[in-house]
Design a protein around this motif. Sequence first.
Motif, short mmCIF file in Angstrom:
data_model
loop_
_atom_site.label_atom_id
_atom_site.label_comp_id
_atom_site.label_asym_id
_atom_site.label_seq_id
_atom_site.Cartn_x
_atom_site.Cartn_y
_atom_site.Cartn_z
N THR A 7 0.79 -1.22 0.00
CA THR A 7 0.00 0.00 0.00
C THR A 7 0.83 1.27 0.00
OG1 THR A 7 -0.13 -0.12 2.40
CG2 THR A 7 -1.97 -1.05 1.15
N GLU A 8 2.16 1.19 -0.03
CA GLU A 8 2.94 2.42 -0.03
C GLU A 8 3.02 3.06 -1.42
OE1 GLU A 8 4.11 -0.39 1.76
OE2 GLU A 8 5.46 -1.22 0.34
N TYR A 9 2.27 2.55 -2.37
CA TYR A 9 2.22 3.09 -3.72
C TYR A 9 0.80 3.53 -4.02
CZ TYR A 9 6.83 1.12 -4.14
OH TYR A 9 8.15 0.85 -3.95
N PRO A 10 0.60 4.32 -5.08
CA PRO A 10 -0.74 4.86 -5.37
C PRO A 10 -1.81 3.80 -5.64
CG PRO A 10 0.93 5.96 -6.71
CD PRO A 10 1.60 4.83 -5.99
N ILE A 11 -1.41 2.59 -6.03
CA ILE A 11 -2.41 1.56 -6.29
C ILE A 11 -2.11 0.35 -5.42
CG2 ILE A 11 -2.83 2.27 -8.68
CD1 ILE A 11 -1.06 -0.05 -9.54
N ASN A 12 -3.10 -0.44 -5.14
CA ASN A 12 -2.91 -1.67 -4.37
C ASN A 12 -2.57 -2.82 -5.31
OD1 ASN A 12 -3.47 -0.50 -1.93
ND2 ASN A 12 -5.65 -0.93 -2.05
N ILE A 13 -1.67 -3.68 -4.88
CA ILE A 13 -1.24 -4.82 -5.67
C ILE A 13 -1.56 -6.08 -4.86
CG2 ILE A 13 0.72 -5.98 -6.74
CD1 ILE A 13 0.52 -3.34 -7.99
N ARG A 14 -2.40 -6.95 -5.40
CA ARG A 14 -2.65 -8.23 -4.75
C ARG A 14 -1.60 -9.22 -5.20
NH1 ARG A 14 -8.53 -9.67 -6.29
NH2 ARG A 14 -7.59 -9.02 -8.21
N ILE A 24 3.98 -13.37 -16.46
CA ILE A 24 3.37 -12.09 -16.81
C ILE A 24 2.80 -11.46 -15.54
CG2 ILE A 24 1.41 -10.99 -17.99
CD1 ILE A 24 1.78 -12.95 -20.28
N ASN A 25 3.08 -10.18 -15.36
CA ASN A 25 2.52 -9.43 -14.23
C ASN A 25 1.21 -8.82 -14.70
OD1 ASN A 25 1.89 -7.63 -12.22
ND2 ASN A 25 3.89 -6.67 -12.14
N CYS A 26 0.10 -9.37 -14.25
CA CYS A 26 -1.22 -8.92 -14.69
C CYS A 26 -1.44 -7.44 -14.37
CB CYS A 26 -2.32 -9.75 -14.04
SG CYS A 26 -2.31 -11.49 -14.53
N ASN A 27 -0.77 -6.92 -13.32
CA ASN A 27 -0.91 -5.52 -12.96
C ASN A 27 -0.45 -4.58 -14.07
OD1 ASN A 27 -1.75 -5.85 -10.10
ND2 ASN A 27 0.22 -6.88 -9.98
N LEU A 28 0.36 -5.09 -15.00
CA LEU A 28 0.89 -4.27 -16.09
C LEU A 28 0.14 -4.47 -17.40
CD1 LEU A 28 4.70 -4.82 -15.41
CD2 LEU A 28 3.20 -3.01 -14.53
N CYS A 29 -0.96 -5.21 -17.35
CA CYS A 29 -1.76 -5.50 -18.53
C CYS A 29 -2.83 -4.42 -18.69
CB CYS A 29 -2.41 -6.87 -18.39
SG CYS A 29 -3.56 -7.27 -19.71
N HIS A 30 -2.98 -3.93 -19.91
CA HIS A 30 -3.97 -2.91 -20.20
C HIS A 30 -5.38 -3.37 -19.85
CE1 HIS A 30 -6.75 -0.68 -22.91
NE2 HIS A 30 -6.10 0.32 -22.37
N THR A 31 -5.72 -4.59 -20.21
CA THR A 31 -7.06 -5.12 -19.95
C THR A 31 -7.32 -5.21 -18.44
OG1 THR A 31 -6.91 -6.39 -21.99
CG2 THR A 31 -8.62 -7.05 -20.45
N TYR A 32 -6.32 -5.63 -17.69
CA TYR A 32 -6.46 -5.70 -16.22
C TYR A 32 -6.61 -4.29 -15.63
CZ TYR A 32 -5.48 -6.52 -11.35
OH TYR A 32 -5.58 -6.55 -9.98
N GLN A 33 -5.78 -3.35 -16.06
CA GLN A 33 -5.83 -2.00 -15.51
C GLN A 33 -7.15 -1.30 -15.79
OE1 GLN A 33 -2.46 0.52 -16.33
NE2 GLN A 33 -0.99 -1.02 -15.66
N ARG A 34 -7.76 -1.64 -16.90
CA ARG A 34 -9.06 -1.04 -17.24
C ARG A 34 -10.23 -1.75 -16.56
NH1 ARG A 34 -8.46 3.98 -18.34
NH2 ARG A 34 -7.27 4.42 -20.22
N GLY A 35 -9.95 -2.79 -15.79
CA GLY A 35 -10.99 -3.48 -15.04
C GLY A 35 -11.75 -4.53 -15.83
N LEU A 122 0.82 2.71 -12.33
CA LEU A 122 1.61 1.76 -13.10
C LEU A 122 1.30 1.91 -14.58
CD1 LEU A 122 1.46 -1.59 -11.09
CD2 LEU A 122 3.37 -0.01 -11.33
N ARG A 123 2.36 1.93 -15.38
CA ARG A 123 2.19 1.95 -16.82
C ARG A 123 1.87 0.53 -17.28
NH1 ARG A 123 7.04 2.48 -18.78
NH2 ARG A 123 8.11 2.59 -16.81
N THR A 124 1.22 0.41 -18.39
CA THR A 124 0.96 -0.89 -18.99
C THR A 124 2.11 -1.22 -19.94
OG1 THR A 124 -0.52 -2.14 -20.43
CG2 THR A 124 -0.52 0.23 -20.73
N VAL A 125 2.41 -2.50 -20.08
CA VAL A 125 3.48 -2.89 -21.01
C VAL A 125 3.02 -2.77 -22.46
CG1 VAL A 125 4.60 -4.46 -19.38
CG2 VAL A 125 2.90 -5.36 -20.98
N HIS A 126 1.73 -2.65 -22.68
CA HIS A 126 1.18 -2.70 -24.03
C HIS A 126 1.23 -1.38 -24.80
CE1 HIS A 126 -0.87 -6.16 -21.97
NE2 HIS A 126 -0.17 -6.72 -22.93
#
Length: 144
Positions: A7-14, A24-35, A122-126
């Motif tokens: 939680t020390e960053y702007p977004i939470n990472i599970r 693959i880090n799903c947190n960096l995926c465009h589809t994941y970031q868009r919900g 977080l930026r997306t890799v895509h």
Amino acid sequence: MTFWVITEYPINIRMNHNIAPCGINCNLCHTYQRGNCPGCRYRAAETRKSCGNCVILQCHKYNRYCYECERPCKRLKTLDQRYRTKYTVSLLENLDYIRQNGEQGFIAAQIEKFKCPACGNLRTVHYDYCIYCKMLKSKPKANE
């Protein structure tokens, strides 16, 4: 299954749910970031057809990650080559990092590497830009 939240960053990472068996880090995926995707491990096959068809996700030769196999399979090598070429991300290097440093170390390193300096998300890799503030990714120097 236990997971941790950083939680020390702007977004939470599970943890655990958001690192695919292939690295693959799903947190960096465009589809994941868009919900539009819950992450590869979090019942994704129930919500996304592409996840339901993923040969790696359905493989039963490993317990948690592909690095547990004797050697990388053809599918993993192909996916790694595609991600290296299109997104300059190596899944085999990600898996080696996870093996050596654990999930928490991997996520912390990924946050440091992919955090947008302008908005902190977080930026997306895509994409070559941050999807939140549209700042372009900085190009690595030739000697990096």
